[in-house]
Design a protein around this motif. Structure first.
Motif, mmCIF file in Angstrom:
data_model
loop_
_atom_site.group_PDB
_atom_site.id
_atom_site.type_symbol
_atom_site.label_atom_id
_atom_site.label_comp_id
_atom_site.label_asym_id
_atom_site.label_seq_id
_atom_site.Cartn_x
_atom_site.Cartn_y
_atom_site.Cartn_z
ATOM 1 N N TRP A 262 -11.009 -1.828 -1.698
ATOM 2 C CA TRP A 262 -10.499 -1.085 -2.824
ATOM 3 C C TRP A 262 -10.259 -2.117 -4.057
ATOM 4 N N TYR B 178 -16.669 6.056 -0.877
ATOM 5 C CA TYR B 178 -16.172 5.355 -2.337
ATOM 6 C C TYR B 178 -16.573 6.313 -3.654
ATOM 7 N N THR C 125 -9.853 -8.901 2.166
ATOM 8 C CA THR C 125 -11.115 -7.984 2.475
ATOM 9 C C THR C 125 -11.707 -8.375 3.631
ATOM 10 N N ASP D 164 0.957 -1.331 -0.067
ATOM 11 C CA ASP D 164 0.075 0.041 -0.040
ATOM 12 C C ASP D 164 0.978 1.224 -0.005
ATOM 13 N N GLU E 103 -6.404 2.366 5.802
ATOM 14 C CA GLU E 103 -7.301 3.134 5.356
ATOM 15 C C GLU E 103 -7.521 4.592 5.805
ATOM 16 N N GLU F 163 -10.402 0.376 -7.382
ATOM 17 C CA GLU F 163 -9.881 1.535 -7.089
ATOM 18 C C GLU F 163 -8.204 1.327 -7.240
ATOM 19 N N THR F 164 -7.617 2.882 -7.752
ATOM 20 C CA THR F 164 -6.229 2.900 -7.688
ATOM 21 C C THR F 164 -6.018 3.957 -6.711
ATOM 22 N N PRO F 165 -5.143 3.565 -5.804
ATOM 23 C CA PRO F 165 -4.572 4.700 -4.819
ATOM 24 C C PRO F 165 -4.054 5.897 -5.391
ATOM 25 N N ILE G 219 -6.705 3.854 1.443
ATOM 26 C CA ILE G 219 -7.023 2.576 0.724
ATOM 27 C C ILE G 219 -8.177 1.930 1.552
ATOM 28 N N ASN G 220 -9.360 2.081 0.955
ATOM 29 C CA ASN G 220 -10.503 1.564 1.561
ATOM 30 C C ASN G 220 -10.631 0.026 1.730
#
Length: 702
Positions: A145, A486, A203, A65, A136, A150-152, A141-142
């Motif tokens: 993600w 989100y 997750t 991350d 997070e 998602e892309t950080p 970073i959800n």
């Protein structure tokens, strides 16, 4: 020096000089201890050498991350640096910082410590949760993600308040599980890559779950060195507990019966029988040993069912024919299992659970089966099949401070939600509130079933949040927070309201019979497929039955069926099921047209979460819109028995609607989820379309 000052200055001058020194001291103090500090690409991750493997795995995820956000991979070190930027990962009292170590089951904290960040957990999972919470909170970073595509966002540095301190107390519900069952879509996708395979394990931990429900063995487990199955091993490697589901005693499965006897015992397998308790005990005992040998952390599943999710009397030959006798067999088997478990684990009160699914629910409700009196046994009640609300056994049970669990389906692979989420956070919350109230606040275990994961991540997330913060959880607040996280703050509240409108667009084909329970009965997407098949079957045979949905192959009172479709014409203010379907789908179409119109207005304006919004809300709303139109037009065709030209026109519209639904699935195949719906067979969209086309050809040939 002070003497010289005192001798040469007046009292007034000394006071002024004192004020000057005080101001100077304050300024110097502010300079020495700034209000914040930065973490940049030079940061190191300190991991105590005695941290367990699952913490190391989570540290590797943090390293990934940080690399994604800062652009360079930080080093993980086992010796604490004296200077420089450091993120300290510490379980228990491995590190003595400015704050005392946090205490309590899975409790954790994040705090700033003289220009360093400390991620501290009271135990192994607490530390893992602290790692993902930092990711997070500070890296953006959800938890979803991966599923949200998602892309950080890359940053030059990460700012941390010098006095930052956040404590996460122990969860309200101690054991929080997922049961990924009915995985027609996810299994082929999982085996494309190791990243795909491990995605839902990570997750689970990012959402602060702690238990995976399933089996503990696979085909490799019956040959030396007798490893646990890949799924159980991966869960253990990640720090998750494991538990069997309702047909897997101690995580075993009768599909491995022959393999055990032939590979482990090296002898022909005996005929499986309820009367050969010695062989059954040996088979179960192997799985207890397997879990212990591989250092799994189990909640031991006891019970007695057949293979393939059926009652034992449909699997074992020469079984009793009446419920009281069947219940007695289950009671005997469960007691054998409990005694065996205590013997092998050397524990007086091993943690166990008994899942009261399907026939077990009925046997308990009718007073035929008596749950063993064991202090460490979780009484795991199950939501009603097909429509998922507290069942009769739970509603009528006399509780006396027992440990209680609850199992709820979010996906159900015959009549349930499959391609589109349906139950939603509100129905999930109402289920668990009711259960906890009925059992007197003794809810200790939760498991939700959603095999393919992707379509159901919203409600899975809501469940995880509720199980951790049971008292404070509120579905409205959750949806707003989720949508802002989100999709951004600009449209967060609008999207939260749109999610609610989407869930409320489902046709409720039967009035509630549980007072105060909202959305008790829903016409899920798989019901559209099965209803269409029944209508086509009649059309192909030249029949017309206004109550076409009665007599489905799964509606069998002798086997305890609860009804497949549950379409009650009177509850819809009409005289028959065809009219009920026309009225119900028409109302849903009107609601879904408004949802999709609003989604279309928001979609081009979104700056974040655009793909996830399209896949998880906008696309699912369109899918259900097309399915409602498909069934509406098919019913119009079905009842048009005199004018074949009109029947043909309605059928053509139904085919077009189904093609649009199929195209919507293809639209949702993007990025890492390319080909996600390729193995879809449960709904059978292409098969259904082909069947309609063939019937159309019959009409054209006349």
């Amino acid at each position: 020096m002070m003497g010289l000052i005192n001798n040469s200055l007046t009292n007034s001058q000394l006071k002024l000089y004192g004020y000057f020194l005080l101001i100077l001291s304050t300024l110097l103090s502010c300079t020495a201890q700034p209000n914040s500090f930065e973490i940049n690409k030079d940061v190191k991750i300190y991991l105590h050498p005695d941290e367990l493997g699952p913490v190391q795995q989570a540290a590797n995820d943090l390293q990934r991350d940080l690399t994604a956000v800062l652009g360079e991979q930080p080093e993980i070190v086992s010796q604490l640096p004296d200077t420089g930027e450091v993120i300290i990962i510490a379980s228990g009292d491995y590190f003595h910082g400015e704050k005392p170590s946090v205490e309590g089951w899975e409790a954790h904290q994040i705090y700033a410590d003289n220009g360093r960040v400390v991620l501290n957990g009271a135990d192994m999972r607490g530390t893992i949760y602290a790692i993902y919470s930092f990711s997070e909170e500070f890296l953006g970073i959800n938890p979803l993600w991966f599923w949200a595509s998602e892309t950080p966002e890359m940053k030059e540095s990460i700012e941390v308040d010098a006095d930052f301190h956040k404590i996460f107390s122990s969860p309200a519900i101690k054991y929080r599980a997922w049961f990924p069952n009915d995985r027609d879509l996810i299994i082929p996708w999982q085996f494309r890559s190791e990243e795909n395979y491990e995605a839902f394990f990570e997750t689970m931990l990012r959402l602060k779950l702690n238990t995976l429900e399933g089996g503990i063995a696979d085909y490799k487990s019956f040959e030396p060195p007798y490893p646990a199955g890949k799924e159980a091993s991966t869960a253990s490697k990640r720090g998750l507990m494991v538990t069997g589901h309702h047909m897997l005693v101690f995580g075993s499965g009768y599909n491995n019966w022959n393999r055990y006897w032939e590979k482990v015992r090296q002898q022909p397998a005996p005929q499986i029988s309820i009367y050969d308790k010695k062989s059954l005990s040996e088979f179960w005992g192997f799985h207890i040993d397997l879990a212990q040998k591989n250092n799994l952390d189990p909640i031991w599943l006891v019970g007695f069912r057949g293979n393939r999710d059926i009652p034992f009397w449909e699997f074992f030959p020469n079984s009793p024919k009446d419920d009281p006798s069947r219940a007695k067999v289950i009671e005997e088997m469960v007691q054998i299992q409990i005694d065996l478990l205590k013997e092998k684990t050397k524990k007086k009160n091993p943690l166990m659970r008994l899942t009261l699914y399907n026939e077990m629910s009925r046997l308990v409700a009718n007073g035929d089966f008596h749950i063993p009196d064991e202090d460490s046994l979780i009484h795991n009640f199950v939501a009603a099949r097909r429509d998922h609300f507290p069942n009769k056994d739970l509603l009528t049970y006399s509780f006396n401070n027992e440990l209680v669990g609850y199992y709820m389906n979010l996906q159900f692979n015959s009549s349930g939600s499959h391609l589109a989420q349906a139950e939603g956070p509100y129905k999930m919350e109402q289920n668990y509130r009711m259960v906890d109230s009925i059992c007197g606040g003794n809810l200790i275990f939760s498991v939700v079933n959603a095999g393919n994961i992707r379509e159901h991540v919203l409600t899975l997330s809501a469940n995880a949040e509720m199980m951790w913060n049971f008292g404070d959880y509120n579905s409205d607040a959750f949806l707003k927070k989720f949508s802002c996280n989100y999709f951004g703050n600009q449209f967060g509240e609008e999207i939260a309201a749109l999610y609610k409108d989407f869930f409320n667009s489902y046709w409720q084909q039967k009035k509630v019979d549980l007072p105060g329970f909202k959305r008790q009965y829903l016409f899920h997407d798989l019901r559209y497929a099965r209803a269409a098949e029944m209508i086509l079957k009649d059309m192909e045979a030249g029949k017309y039955r206004p109550n076409v949905l009665h007599g489905h192959k799964l509606d069998n009172p002798d086997k305890g069926s609860v009804g497949y479709f549950r379409v009650e014409p009177a509850d819809n203010g009409v005289e028959n099921q065809v009219e009920a379907m026309l009225k119900g789908t028409s109302a849903s179409i009107e609601k879904l047209e408004k949802v999709t119109q609003k989604a279309d207005e928001i979609y081009p304006e979104l700056e974040s979460g655009k793909q996830f919004f399209s896949d998880n809300l906008r696309g699912q709303a369109y899918l259900m819109l097309y399915l409602n139109r498909m069934l509406f037009h098919l019913n119009e065709a079905y009842k048009e028995t005199s004018d074949m030209q009109k029947r043909r026109q309605f059928l053509q519209e139904s085919i077009r609607d189904l093609q649009m639904a199929h195209q919507q699935l293809k639209n949702a195949e993007n990025g890492k989820f390319t080909g996600w719906y390729a193995p879809e067979r449960v709904f059978g969209m292409k098969k259904l379309e082909n069947r309609m086309q063939k019937y159309m050809e019959r009409l054209d040939s006349k």
